[in-house]
Design a protein around this motif. Structure first.
Motif, PDB file in Angstrom:
ATOM      1  N   HIS A 185       0.973  -1.131   0.099  1.00 24.42           N
ATOM      2  CA  HIS A 185      -0.147  -0.093   0.047  1.00 24.42           C
ATOM      3  C   HIS A 185       0.915   1.153   0.062  1.00 24.42           C
ATOM      4  O   HIS A 185       0.668   2.080  -0.918  1.00 24.42           O
ATOM      5  N   LEU A 186       1.969   1.197   0.909  1.00 22.41           N
ATOM      6  CA  LEU A 186       2.748   2.309   0.774  1.00 22.41           C
ATOM      7  C   LEU A 186       3.499   2.534  -0.414  1.00 22.41           C
ATOM      8  O   LEU A 186       3.943   3.695  -0.820  1.00 22.41           O
ATOM      9  N   ALA A 187       4.041   1.295  -0.848  1.00 20.15           N
ATOM     10  CA  ALA A 187       4.720   1.435  -2.221  1.00 20.15           C
ATOM     11  C   ALA A 187       3.940   2.115  -3.367  1.00 20.15           C
ATOM     12  O   ALA A 187       4.252   2.818  -4.180  1.00 20.15           O
ATOM     13  N   LYS A 188       2.839   1.383  -3.431  1.00 19.28           N
ATOM     14  CA  LYS A 188       1.778   2.020  -4.445  1.00 19.28           C
ATOM     15  C   LYS A 188       1.376   3.480  -4.276  1.00 19.28           C
ATOM     16  O   LYS A 188       1.227   4.284  -5.195  1.00 19.28           O
ATOM     17  N   SER A 189       1.491   3.949  -3.133  1.00 20.96           N
ATOM     18  CA  SER A 189       1.249   5.399  -2.720  1.00 20.96           C
ATOM     19  C   SER A 189       2.426   6.163  -3.143  1.00 20.96           C
ATOM     20  O   SER A 189       2.305   7.412  -3.100  1.00 20.96           O
ATOM     21  N   GLY A 190       3.621   5.474  -3.285  1.00 19.71           N
ATOM     22  CA  GLY A 190       4.813   6.393  -3.628  1.00 19.71           C
ATOM     23  C   GLY A 190       5.826   6.745  -2.505  1.00 19.71           C
ATOM     24  O   GLY A 190       6.615   7.459  -2.673  1.00 19.71           O
ATOM     25  N   PHE A 191       5.240   6.333  -1.135  1.00 22.38           N
ATOM     26  CA  PHE A 191       5.729   6.649  -0.154  1.00 22.38           C
ATOM     27  C   PHE A 191       7.070   5.976   0.399  1.00 22.38           C
ATOM     28  O   PHE A 191       8.097   6.379   0.995  1.00 22.38           O
ATOM     29  N   VAL A 192       7.245   4.737  -0.155  1.00 22.29           N
ATOM     30  CA  VAL A 192       8.301   3.881   0.154  1.00 22.29           C
ATOM     31  C   VAL A 192       8.829   3.086  -0.853  1.00 22.29           C
ATOM     32  O   VAL A 192       7.811   2.901  -1.883  1.00 22.29           O
ATOM     33  N   ASN A 193      10.001   2.790  -1.074  1.00 20.79           N
ATOM     34  CA  ASN A 193      10.483   1.549  -2.014  1.00 20.79           C
ATOM     35  C   ASN A 193      11.267   0.462  -1.217  1.00 20.79           C
ATOM     36  O   ASN A 193      11.756   0.706  -0.286  1.00 20.79           O
ATOM     37  N   PRO A 194      10.721  -0.594  -1.653  1.00 22.43           N
ATOM     38  CA  PRO A 194      11.377  -2.180  -0.841  1.00 22.43           C
ATOM     39  C   PRO A 194      12.630  -1.926  -1.045  1.00 22.43           C
ATOM     40  O   PRO A 194      13.321  -1.455  -2.120  1.00 22.43           O
ATOM     41  N   ALA A 195      13.475  -2.078   0.019  1.00 23.53           N
ATOM     42  CA  ALA A 195      14.944  -2.492   0.185  1.00 23.53           C
ATOM     43  C   ALA A 195      15.076  -3.845   0.797  1.00 23.53           C
ATOM     44  O   ALA A 195      14.240  -4.186   1.588  1.00 23.53           O
ATOM     45  N   PRO A 196      16.355  -4.322   0.361  1.00 22.68           N
ATOM     46  CA  PRO A 196      16.640  -5.638   1.113  1.00 22.68           C
ATOM     47  C   PRO A 196      16.341  -5.780   2.461  1.00 22.68           C
ATOM     48  O   PRO A 196      16.181  -6.687   3.266  1.00 22.68           O
ATOM     49  N   GLU A 197      17.020  -4.544   3.052  1.00 23.96           N
ATOM     50  CA  GLU A 197      17.018  -4.629   4.751  1.00 23.96           C
ATOM     51  C   GLU A 197      15.766  -3.805   5.416  1.00 23.96           C
ATOM     52  O   GLU A 197      15.962  -3.876   6.524  1.00 23.96           O
ATOM     53  N   GLY A 198      15.104  -3.314   4.420  1.00 18.92           N
ATOM     54  CA  GLY A 198      13.877  -2.403   5.002  1.00 18.92           C
ATOM     55  C   GLY A 198      13.085  -1.948   3.925  1.00 18.92           C
ATOM     56  O   GLY A 198      12.884  -2.304   2.955  1.00 18.92           O
TER      57      GLY A 198
END
Length: 86
Positions: free
Chosen positions: A59-72
């Motif tokens: 949800h946060l990624a689709k909203s553009g707030f975060v991108n997944p990273a391997p460590e978080g």
């Protein structure tokens, strides 16, 4: 803790707690909030976070707030702006 009754409400609530964790840890745009830092905060604020964690991250990624990273989760420019405008 308020008991929520729908999965959508749970996802939205957990998403908000995740964004609050970025604020609490003073994470800036482009920086990563590691799962090692995030999980204790979620455990305290939302003990059943594991039930909807992946959905909240999506949800946060689709909203553009975060991108997944391997460590978080990496805070994006949009996410940082959302945090600083409140």
């Amino acid at each position: 803790m308020t008991e929520l009754h729908s999965e959508a409400e749970n996802i939205e609530n957990l998403s908000q707690h995740m964004m609050d964790a970025f604020r609490a840890k003073n994470i800036k745009e482009g920086e990563v909030l590691t799962y090692q830092e995030l999980y204790p905060i979620l455990q305290e604020k939302y003990p059943k976070y594991k039930d909807v964690q992946k959905e909240a991250e999506q949800h946060l990624a689709k909203s553009g707030f975060v991108n997944p990273a391997p460590e978080g989760l990496m805070l994006t420019q949009i996410g940082y702006r959302a945090l600083t405008e409140k």
